[in-house]
Design an enzyme around this catalytic site. Structure first.
Site, PDB file in Angstrom:
ATOM      1  N   TYR A  47       0.838  -1.203   0.000  1.00 45.34           N
ATOM      2  CA  TYR A  47       0.000   0.000   0.000  1.00 45.34           C
ATOM      3  C   TYR A  47       0.867   1.246   0.000  1.00 45.34           C
ATOM      4  CZ  TYR A  47      -3.836  -3.093   1.507  1.00 45.34           C
ATOM      5  OH  TYR A  47      -4.782  -4.067   1.620  1.00 45.34           O
TER       6      TYR A  47
ATOM      7  N   LYS B   9     -22.190   5.154  -6.163  1.00 47.43           N
ATOM      8  CA  LYS B   9     -21.457   6.225  -6.850  1.00 47.43           C
ATOM      9  C   LYS B   9     -21.023   5.852  -8.263  1.00 47.43           C
ATOM     10  CE  LYS B   9     -17.296   7.156  -5.191  1.00 47.43           C
ATOM     11  NZ  LYS B   9     -16.275   7.453  -4.161  1.00 47.43           N
TER      12      LYS B   9
END
Length: 346
Positions: free
Chosen positions: A53, A244
Site C-alpha cells: 500500500y 457512486k
C-alpha cells in the site's frame, strides 16, 4: 464498539477494523493521522495495512501507508493501544520494485519483508502478519474459474509457515494470517500446523460484501469449525454499494478514476444488484453504506469488517454502522436479491 476474538489467538479485535490503503495516494499523511486519531477515539483498535500500500500499487506508492502509520506511532506514542496487522505480498505479483521483482513467500523474502515493514511502521512487533495472496494459481481478484497448474506451484506452504514460525520465535510477529485464500489453502496451512508443530493461522482476509458472498460457499464452514476468523475487506465493494458508480459513472478523484486496473466490481450484473440493495436501504430508512457494513457484521464468521475512507465524514459514518441492527425483514429482502442476482462481483 464491539470486540471479537480473533481465532484462537487470544487477541480481541474491534468489530470495525480500520483499512488504510488510501493513505499515501488518495490521502495525505496529515489526513491519515487524523483518521487514526478519530478511529482510536471511537474504539477502533484493529488496523490493517500491507507492504504494497498505498493503492493503486506503484513504485512510488509502495510502503507509503506503513510509513504514515509509523509516523503516527512515533508522534502519538500509542502503539500499545492498537492491534496492528500488515501483509507481505505473495508470489507472481509482477511488482518489479519489490525486492527486485523476485519476491516470493520464502524465508529470505519474508525476513526481508518483515524487517522493512517494522522499520516503516516504527515498531518492534506486528500483531498479525498475513500472506497477501497464495503463491500458486487460484481463482482470486474477480476470477471465477480455477486453473489447475500444479507444475507452477510456488513456495511450499510448509516452507512459508516455517519461516513465519521463526519470525514468531524471534518476537517480530505475534500471529499468522492468510488473505485471498481458498478452503484448500486454509486447510493445508492448518494441517501443517498440526502435523509439523508450526503456528496455527488465526485469520483469513478475503473480500466479503453484498456483491460477493462467495466466502459463504466453503470458507465459512472452515472459518467456523476451525476458528479462523474472517477479516472482511471491501464491505462496500470498493464503494460500489454506495451507488457512486451506477450507470458507468466514474467520479473525479474516486478509486476507479485513479486506479489503472479494471475493477472487479464493474461487472454485467453489478448495477442491477447495487440498485436493488439501494432500494432496500431506502425503503427501510437506512444508509446504504451502513446497511452493507452491518450485513457483514451480522455474520458469525466475521471477526472484523475492514472499512476505509478518503473523507472524515465517510469514515465516521462507516464506524457508526456498528450501531445498526438489521431487522429480519431487511435480511430477508437482502437474501431475496442475492438469490436473484448471486455474487455478481466475485
Amino acid at each position: 464498539m464491539q470486540y471479537r476474538s480473533l481465532g484462537r489467538s487470544g487477541l480481541s479485535v474491534s468489530a470495525i477494523g480500520l483499512g488504510t490503503m488510501t493513505w499515501g495516494a488518495q490521502n495525505s499523511e496529515a489526513e491519515g493521522h487524523a483518521q487514526m486519531d478519530a478511529a482510536l477515539e471511537r474504539g477502533v483498535t484493529f488496523w490493517d495495512t500491507a507492504e504494497m500500500y498505498a493503492i493503486p500499487p506503484t513504485a512510488s506508492s509502495y510502503g507509503k501507508t506503513e510509513a504514515i502509520i509509523g509516523s503516527w506511532f512515533q508522534s502519538r506514542g500509542q502503539r500499545d493501544k492498537v492491534i496492528l496487522a500488515t501483509k507481505v505480498i505473495g508470489g507472481g505479483g509482477g511488482f518489479a520494485w519489490v525486492r527486485d521483482g523476485k519476491s516470493k513467500p520464502d524465508r529470505a523474502n519474508l525476513v526481508a519483508a518483515v524487517e522493512a515493514s517494522l522499520s516503516r511502521l516504527k515498531t518492534d512487533y506486528i500483531d498479525l502478519y498475513q500472506l497477501h495472496w497464495p503463491d500458486r494459481a487460484t481463482a482470486r481478484f474477480g476470477t471465477r474459474l480455477y486453473s489447475h497448474t500444479p507444475e507452477k506451484d510456488g513456495v511450499p506452504i510448509e516452507e512459508t509457515l516455517a519461516a513465519f514460525a521463526d519470525l514468531v520465535t524471534a518476537g517480530k510477529i505475534r500471529q499468522v494470517g492468510l488473505s485471498n485464500e481458498t478452503p484448500w489453502g486454509v486447510m493445508r496451512f492448518l494441517r501443517a500446523a498440526e502435523t509439523v508443530g508450526l503456528p496455527r493461522v488465526v485469520s483469513i482476509q478475503n473480500a466479503y460484501n453484498l456483491l460477493n458472498r462467495t466466502f459463504e460457499q466453503g470458507l465459512s464452514e472452515v472459518s467456523l469449525r476451525e476458528e479462523v476468523g474472517l477479516l472482511a475487506y471491501s464491505p462496500l465493494g470498493a464503494a460500489t454499494l454506495t451507488g457512486k458508480y451506477l450507470n458507468g459513472a466514474v467520479p473525479p478523484g474516486s478509486r476507479r478514476a485513479l486506479d489503472h486496473r479494471a475493477s472487479r466490481y464493474a461487472t454485467i450484473n453489478a448495477d442491477a444488484a447495487t440498485q436493488a440493495y439501494l432500494d432496500i436501504a431506502q425503503r427501510h430508512g437506512l444508509s446504504p453504506s451502513q446497511m452493507a457494513i452491518a450485513f457483514t457484521l451480522h455474520q458469525p464468521f466475521v471477526a472484523s469488517s475492514l472499512i476505509g475512507a478518503t473523507t472524515m465524514e465517510t469514515l465516521l459514518s462507516n464506524i457508526e454502522a456498528i450501531d445498526v441492527a438489521l431487522s429480519d425483514e431487511v435480511l430477508a429482502e437482502i437474501d431475496a436479491v442475492h438469490n436473484r442476482l448471486p455474487d455478481p462481483c466475485p
